[in-house]
Design a protein around this motif. Structure first.
Motif, mmCIF file in Angstrom:
data_model
loop_
_atom_site.group_PDB
_atom_site.id
_atom_site.type_symbol
_atom_site.label_atom_id
_atom_site.label_comp_id
_atom_site.label_asym_id
_atom_site.label_seq_id
_atom_site.Cartn_x
_atom_site.Cartn_y
_atom_site.Cartn_z
ATOM 1 N N SER A 192 28.034 -51.808 -32.806
ATOM 2 C CA SER A 192 27.126 -50.760 -33.262
ATOM 3 C C SER A 192 27.781 -49.903 -34.347
ATOM 4 C CB SER A 192 26.716 -49.873 -32.086
ATOM 5 O OG SER A 192 25.914 -48.799 -32.521
ATOM 6 N N SER B 155 26.205 -46.883 -35.161
ATOM 7 C CA SER B 155 25.641 -45.563 -34.928
ATOM 8 C C SER B 155 26.450 -44.831 -33.867
ATOM 9 C CB SER B 155 24.178 -45.674 -34.487
ATOM 10 O OG SER B 155 23.686 -44.439 -34.024
ATOM 11 N N ARG C 124 24.314 -44.037 -30.761
ATOM 12 C CA ARG C 124 24.101 -45.224 -29.924
ATOM 13 C C ARG C 124 25.380 -45.575 -29.159
ATOM 14 N NH1 ARG C 124 22.800 -48.667 -33.638
ATOM 15 N NH2 ARG C 124 20.589 -48.111 -33.632
ATOM 16 N N ARG D 14 25.648 -43.315 -26.147
ATOM 17 C CA ARG D 14 24.680 -43.676 -25.104
ATOM 18 C C ARG D 14 25.083 -44.955 -24.390
ATOM 19 N NH1 ARG D 14 19.279 -42.053 -28.643
ATOM 20 N NH2 ARG D 14 19.354 -39.812 -28.138
#
Length: 331
Positions: free
Chosen positions: A231, A233, A236, A239
Protein backbone atom coordinates in the motif's frame (compact mmCIF):
# COMPACT_ATOMS: atom_id res chain seq x y z
CA UNK A 1 -29.68 -4.14 34.87
CA UNK A 2 -28.15 -5.03 38.22
CA UNK A 3 -29.92 -8.38 38.16
CA UNK A 4 -28.49 -9.08 34.67
CA UNK A 5 -24.97 -8.30 35.88
CA UNK A 6 -25.42 -10.55 38.91
CA UNK A 7 -26.71 -13.43 36.77
CA UNK A 8 -24.05 -13.19 34.04
CA UNK A 9 -20.94 -11.54 35.55
CA UNK A 10 -18.52 -13.45 33.32
CA UNK A 11 -20.43 -12.52 30.17
CA UNK A 12 -20.56 -8.86 31.20
CA UNK A 13 -16.82 -8.88 31.97
CA UNK A 14 -16.04 -10.41 28.59
CA UNK A 15 -18.23 -7.85 26.85
CA UNK A 16 -16.45 -5.02 28.66
CA UNK A 17 -13.07 -6.41 27.61
CA UNK A 18 -14.20 -6.56 23.98
CA UNK A 19 -15.66 -3.04 24.05
CA UNK A 20 -12.59 -1.54 25.74
CA UNK A 21 -10.23 -3.34 23.33
CA UNK A 22 -12.08 -2.14 20.24
CA UNK A 23 -12.40 1.40 21.65
CA UNK A 24 -8.70 1.56 22.50
CA UNK A 25 -7.65 0.31 19.06
CA UNK A 26 -10.00 2.80 17.40
CA UNK A 27 -8.54 5.64 19.48
CA UNK A 28 -4.96 4.63 18.65
CA UNK A 29 -5.87 4.32 14.97
CA UNK A 30 -7.52 7.75 15.00
CA UNK A 31 -4.51 9.36 16.67
CA UNK A 32 -2.07 7.67 14.27
CA UNK A 33 -4.05 8.80 11.22
CA UNK A 34 -4.33 12.36 12.52
CA UNK A 35 -0.91 12.88 14.10
CA UNK A 36 1.22 9.97 12.85
CA UNK A 37 3.00 11.80 10.03
CA UNK A 38 3.67 14.82 12.26
CA UNK A 39 5.14 12.63 14.97
CA UNK A 40 7.34 10.78 12.46
CA UNK A 41 8.49 14.09 11.05
CA UNK A 42 9.29 15.39 14.53
CA UNK A 43 11.23 12.22 15.38
CA UNK A 44 13.18 12.58 12.13
CA UNK A 45 14.10 16.20 12.90
CA UNK A 46 15.10 15.41 16.48
CA UNK A 47 17.19 12.47 15.27
CA UNK A 48 18.96 14.70 12.74
CA UNK A 49 19.62 17.36 15.43
CA UNK A 50 20.98 14.81 17.91
CA UNK A 51 23.27 13.20 15.36
CA UNK A 52 24.71 16.53 14.33
CA UNK A 53 25.33 17.79 17.88
CA UNK A 54 26.54 14.50 19.34
CA UNK A 55 29.11 14.18 16.56
CA UNK A 56 30.56 17.58 17.58
CA UNK A 57 31.01 16.73 21.25
CA UNK A 58 34.68 16.66 22.34
CA UNK A 59 34.21 13.19 23.84
CA UNK A 60 32.88 11.78 20.56
CA UNK A 61 35.61 13.47 18.55
CA UNK A 62 38.22 12.01 20.89
CA UNK A 63 36.74 8.51 20.65
CA UNK A 64 36.66 8.73 16.87
CA UNK A 65 40.33 9.65 16.77
CA UNK A 66 41.38 7.05 19.37
CA UNK A 67 39.20 4.12 18.24
CA UNK A 68 38.38 4.72 14.57
CA UNK A 69 37.44 1.09 13.80
CA UNK A 70 35.06 0.70 16.75
CA UNK A 71 33.57 4.14 16.21
CA UNK A 72 33.05 3.41 12.53
CA UNK A 73 31.29 0.12 13.34
CA UNK A 74 28.94 1.78 15.84
CA UNK A 75 28.26 4.65 13.43
CA UNK A 76 27.26 2.20 10.69
CA UNK A 77 24.87 0.42 13.07
CA UNK A 78 22.93 3.65 13.53
CA UNK A 79 23.18 4.90 9.97
CA UNK A 80 19.95 5.61 8.13
CA UNK A 81 19.16 4.83 4.53
CA UNK A 82 20.25 1.19 4.34
CA UNK A 83 19.09 -2.06 5.93
CA UNK A 84 22.32 -2.99 7.78
CA UNK A 85 22.20 0.30 9.68
CA UNK A 86 19.49 1.60 11.99
CA UNK A 87 16.78 -0.75 10.66
CA UNK A 88 18.75 -3.90 11.49
CA UNK A 89 19.78 -2.46 14.87
CA UNK A 90 16.16 -1.77 15.86
CA UNK A 91 14.96 -5.20 14.71
CA UNK A 92 17.82 -6.93 16.57
CA UNK A 93 17.13 -5.04 19.81
CA UNK A 94 13.42 -5.82 19.44
CA UNK A 95 14.15 -9.55 19.11
CA UNK A 96 16.38 -9.49 22.19
CA UNK A 97 13.64 -7.74 24.16
CA UNK A 98 10.99 -10.24 23.03
CA UNK A 99 13.24 -13.17 24.00
CA UNK A 100 13.76 -11.59 27.43
CA UNK A 101 9.99 -11.21 27.89
CA UNK A 102 9.42 -14.83 26.83
CA UNK A 103 12.13 -16.06 29.20
CA UNK A 104 10.54 -14.11 32.05
CA UNK A 105 7.12 -15.56 31.26
CA UNK A 106 8.54 -19.09 31.13
CA UNK A 107 10.17 -18.56 34.51
CA UNK A 108 6.87 -17.40 36.01
CA UNK A 109 5.00 -20.41 34.59
CA UNK A 110 7.62 -22.94 35.68
CA UNK A 111 7.91 -21.47 39.19
CA UNK A 112 4.10 -21.19 39.52
CA UNK A 113 4.24 -17.47 40.26
CA UNK A 114 1.26 -15.11 40.37
CA UNK A 115 0.62 -15.57 36.63
CA UNK A 116 -0.46 -19.17 37.30
CA UNK A 117 -2.96 -17.99 39.90
CA UNK A 118 -4.32 -15.55 37.35
CA UNK A 119 -4.49 -18.36 34.78
CA UNK A 120 -6.64 -20.52 37.07
CA UNK A 121 -8.88 -17.60 38.02
CA UNK A 122 -9.56 -16.68 34.37
CA UNK A 123 -10.05 -20.32 33.36
CA UNK A 124 -12.61 -20.92 36.11
CA UNK A 125 -14.59 -17.86 35.03
CA UNK A 126 -14.49 -18.85 31.36
CA UNK A 127 -15.77 -22.35 32.13
CA UNK A 128 -19.07 -20.77 33.19
CA UNK A 129 -19.57 -19.58 29.58
CA UNK A 130 -19.58 -23.08 28.09
CA UNK A 131 -23.34 -23.01 27.49
CA UNK A 132 -23.41 -19.38 26.41
CA UNK A 133 -24.64 -18.29 22.98
CA UNK A 134 -21.30 -16.57 22.30
CA UNK A 135 -19.43 -19.88 22.06
CA UNK A 136 -20.26 -20.54 18.35
CA UNK A 137 -18.92 -17.10 17.41
CA UNK A 138 -15.62 -17.81 19.14
CA UNK A 139 -15.46 -21.25 17.51
CA UNK A 140 -15.51 -19.51 14.12
CA UNK A 141 -12.85 -17.06 15.28
CA UNK A 142 -10.59 -19.78 16.65
CA UNK A 143 -10.90 -21.66 13.34
CA UNK A 144 -8.79 -18.88 11.77
CA UNK A 145 -5.80 -20.30 13.63
CA UNK A 146 -6.42 -23.96 12.81
CA UNK A 147 -3.87 -25.91 10.78
CA UNK A 148 -6.07 -26.57 7.69
CA UNK A 149 -7.08 -22.90 7.40
CA UNK A 150 -3.55 -21.58 7.88
CA UNK A 151 -2.20 -24.06 5.31
CA UNK A 152 -4.86 -22.89 2.84
CA UNK A 153 -3.95 -19.26 3.45
CA UNK A 154 -0.25 -19.99 2.91
CA UNK A 155 -1.05 -21.81 -0.34
CA UNK A 156 -3.25 -18.99 -1.65
CA UNK A 157 -0.63 -16.41 -0.64
CA UNK A 158 2.02 -18.37 -2.52
CA UNK A 159 -0.17 -18.39 -5.64
CA UNK A 160 -0.81 -14.66 -5.28
CA UNK A 161 2.93 -13.97 -4.96
CA UNK A 162 3.48 -15.95 -8.16
CA UNK A 163 0.76 -13.95 -9.93
CA UNK A 164 2.37 -10.60 -9.01
CA UNK A 165 5.84 -12.08 -9.74
CA UNK A 166 7.29 -11.55 -6.28
CA UNK A 167 8.37 -15.10 -5.28
CA UNK A 168 10.92 -13.96 -2.71
CA UNK A 169 8.08 -12.86 -0.41
CA UNK A 170 7.50 -16.56 0.24
CA UNK A 171 10.86 -16.72 2.03
CA UNK A 172 9.59 -14.41 4.76
CA UNK A 173 6.19 -16.12 4.90
CA UNK A 174 7.78 -19.55 5.41
CA UNK A 175 10.28 -18.24 7.96
CA UNK A 176 7.50 -16.66 9.99
CA UNK A 177 5.06 -19.59 9.88
CA UNK A 178 7.36 -22.63 9.86
CA UNK A 179 9.84 -21.07 12.29
CA UNK A 180 7.16 -20.09 14.80
CA UNK A 181 5.34 -23.42 14.48
CA UNK A 182 8.55 -25.40 15.06
CA UNK A 183 9.51 -23.21 18.02
CA UNK A 184 6.04 -23.64 19.52
CA UNK A 185 6.11 -27.43 19.06
CA UNK A 186 9.51 -27.71 20.74
CA UNK A 187 8.37 -25.45 23.57
CA UNK A 188 5.26 -27.58 24.14
CA UNK A 189 7.41 -30.71 24.32
CA UNK A 190 9.89 -29.03 26.66
CA UNK A 191 7.38 -27.67 29.20
CA UNK A 192 4.59 -30.27 28.79
CA UNK A 193 2.00 -28.11 30.49
CA UNK A 194 -1.47 -29.64 30.71
CA UNK A 195 -4.43 -27.79 29.23
CA UNK A 196 -7.30 -26.41 31.34
CA UNK A 197 -9.70 -28.99 32.78
CA UNK A 198 -12.91 -27.57 31.29
CA UNK A 199 -11.69 -27.58 27.70
CA UNK A 200 -14.44 -27.27 25.06
CA UNK A 201 -12.69 -28.44 21.89
CA UNK A 202 -10.59 -31.47 22.74
CA UNK A 203 -6.90 -31.05 21.87
CA UNK A 204 -4.15 -33.64 22.17
CA UNK A 205 -1.14 -31.34 22.40
CA UNK A 206 0.32 -29.56 25.41
CA UNK A 207 -0.78 -26.10 26.46
CA UNK A 208 2.22 -23.74 26.62
CA UNK A 209 2.57 -21.78 24.40
CA UNK A 210 -0.64 -21.47 22.39
CA UNK A 211 -0.16 -22.51 18.77
CA UNK A 212 -3.20 -20.53 17.63
CA UNK A 213 -1.90 -17.36 19.30
CA UNK A 214 1.53 -17.96 17.76
CA UNK A 215 0.27 -18.46 14.22
CA UNK A 216 -2.12 -15.52 14.50
CA UNK A 217 0.86 -13.16 14.87
CA UNK A 218 3.22 -15.08 12.58
CA UNK A 219 0.77 -15.53 9.69
CA UNK A 220 -1.75 -12.70 9.90
CA UNK A 221 0.94 -10.32 11.08
CA UNK A 222 3.01 -11.16 8.02
CA UNK A 223 0.00 -10.76 5.73
CA UNK A 224 -0.58 -7.34 7.30
CA UNK A 225 3.09 -6.50 6.71
CA UNK A 226 2.69 -7.48 3.05
CA UNK A 227 -0.45 -5.36 2.67
CA UNK A 228 1.22 -2.39 4.35
CA UNK A 229 4.29 -2.69 2.11
CA UNK A 230 2.18 -2.95 -1.03
CA UNK A 231 0.00 0.00 0.00
CA UNK A 232 1.10 3.58 -0.73
CA UNK A 233 -1.52 5.24 1.50
CA UNK A 234 -0.53 6.03 5.09
CA UNK A 235 -4.17 5.98 6.26
CA UNK A 236 -4.74 2.58 4.67
CA UNK A 237 -1.55 1.27 6.26
CA UNK A 238 -2.71 2.36 9.73
CA UNK A 239 -6.10 0.73 9.22
CA UNK A 240 -4.52 -2.51 8.03
CA UNK A 241 -2.30 -2.57 11.12
CA UNK A 242 -5.26 -1.90 13.43
CA UNK A 243 -7.34 -4.64 11.80
CA UNK A 244 -4.48 -7.14 12.07
CA UNK A 245 -3.94 -6.37 15.76
CA UNK A 246 -7.67 -6.75 16.45
CA UNK A 247 -7.82 -10.06 14.58
CA UNK A 248 -4.84 -11.47 16.49
CA UNK A 249 -6.30 -10.36 19.82
CA UNK A 250 -9.63 -11.99 18.97
CA UNK A 251 -7.96 -15.28 18.03
CA UNK A 252 -6.00 -15.26 21.27
CA UNK A 253 -9.13 -14.37 23.25
CA UNK A 254 -11.03 -17.23 21.60
CA UNK A 255 -8.54 -19.73 23.03
CA UNK A 256 -9.19 -18.36 26.52
CA UNK A 257 -12.99 -18.17 26.17
CA UNK A 258 -13.16 -21.75 24.87
CA UNK A 259 -10.81 -22.80 27.71
CA UNK A 260 -8.35 -24.27 25.23
CA UNK A 261 -5.49 -22.37 26.86
CA UNK A 262 -4.56 -20.38 29.91
CA UNK A 263 -3.92 -16.64 29.68
CA UNK A 264 -0.14 -17.13 29.94
CA UNK A 265 -0.26 -19.67 27.09
CA UNK A 266 -1.74 -17.02 24.81
CA UNK A 267 0.76 -14.41 25.99
CA UNK A 268 3.60 -16.81 25.29
CA UNK A 269 2.19 -17.58 21.84
CA UNK A 270 1.97 -13.87 21.02
CA UNK A 271 5.62 -13.41 22.02
CA UNK A 272 6.81 -16.40 19.95
CA UNK A 273 4.80 -15.22 16.94
CA UNK A 274 6.16 -11.68 17.26
CA UNK A 275 9.72 -13.00 17.51
CA UNK A 276 9.49 -14.95 14.26
CA UNK A 277 7.50 -12.24 12.54
CA UNK A 278 10.32 -9.80 13.33
CA UNK A 279 12.88 -12.24 11.94
CA UNK A 280 10.79 -12.65 8.77
CA UNK A 281 10.40 -8.89 8.35
CA UNK A 282 14.17 -8.51 8.77
CA UNK A 283 14.68 -10.99 5.93
CA UNK A 284 12.14 -9.17 3.77
CA UNK A 285 13.80 -5.81 4.31
CA UNK A 286 17.21 -7.34 3.50
CA UNK A 287 15.88 -8.86 0.28
CA UNK A 288 14.20 -5.55 -0.57
CA UNK A 289 17.49 -3.71 -0.07
CA UNK A 290 19.16 -6.18 -2.45
CA UNK A 291 16.51 -5.52 -5.10
CA UNK A 292 14.90 -8.97 -4.88
CA UNK A 293 11.45 -7.62 -3.96
CA UNK A 294 9.58 -4.76 -5.60
CA UNK A 295 6.70 -3.53 -3.45
CA UNK A 296 5.57 -0.97 -6.04
CA UNK A 297 4.15 -3.54 -8.46
CA UNK A 298 1.13 -2.63 -10.54
CA UNK A 299 -1.86 -4.82 -9.70
CA UNK A 300 -3.67 -6.05 -12.80
CA UNK A 301 -7.35 -6.96 -12.80
CA UNK A 302 -6.38 -10.62 -12.70
CA UNK A 303 -4.32 -10.04 -9.55
CA UNK A 304 -7.18 -8.19 -7.86
CA UNK A 305 -9.64 -10.94 -8.81
CA UNK A 306 -7.22 -13.52 -7.43
CA UNK A 307 -7.00 -11.59 -4.16
CA UNK A 308 -10.77 -11.43 -3.71
CA UNK A 309 -11.13 -15.08 -4.74
CA UNK A 310 -8.65 -15.97 -2.00
CA UNK A 311 -10.52 -13.97 0.63
CA UNK A 312 -13.88 -15.52 -0.27
CA UNK A 313 -12.35 -19.02 -0.39
CA UNK A 314 -10.90 -18.56 3.10
CA UNK A 315 -14.23 -17.49 4.57
CA UNK A 316 -15.99 -20.46 2.95
CA UNK A 317 -13.28 -22.81 4.24
CA UNK A 318 -13.65 -21.42 7.78
CA UNK A 319 -17.42 -21.95 7.67
CA UNK A 320 -17.06 -25.52 6.37
CA UNK A 321 -14.26 -26.42 8.81
CA UNK A 322 -16.09 -25.01 11.82
CA UNK A 323 -19.35 -26.81 10.97
CA UNK A 324 -17.86 -30.15 9.96
CA UNK A 325 -15.03 -30.48 12.47
CA UNK A 326 -15.25 -27.93 15.29
CA UNK A 327 -18.92 -27.80 16.22
CA UNK A 328 -19.29 -31.61 16.62
CA UNK A 329 -16.60 -31.41 19.31
CA UNK A 330 -18.86 -29.21 21.41
CA UNK A 331 -21.29 -32.04 21.77
Amino acid sequence: MIALIEQHPQLISLGMVLILTIALLWLIQHLMIRYGKRILGLISRVDFWLRRHIARLPLMVGLQQKYPAMFGFITKRFARGHFSGLILTILTLLNIYILALFAGLVEDVVNADSIVTTDLFVSQHMSVLQDSSIVPAFVFITSLGSTPITCLIILLTAILCAVVRQPYILVGLLISTIGSTTFTFLSKMAFQRSRPIDILLMEHTYSFPSGHATISIALYGFLAYMAIRFSQSFIRQVRILSLAVLLCLFIGLSRIVLNEHYLSDVMGGFLVGTLWLTIAISMMEWLTARGKIDWRVSWSKGSVYMLWFSVVSIFIAIFVYANIYQFPLLG
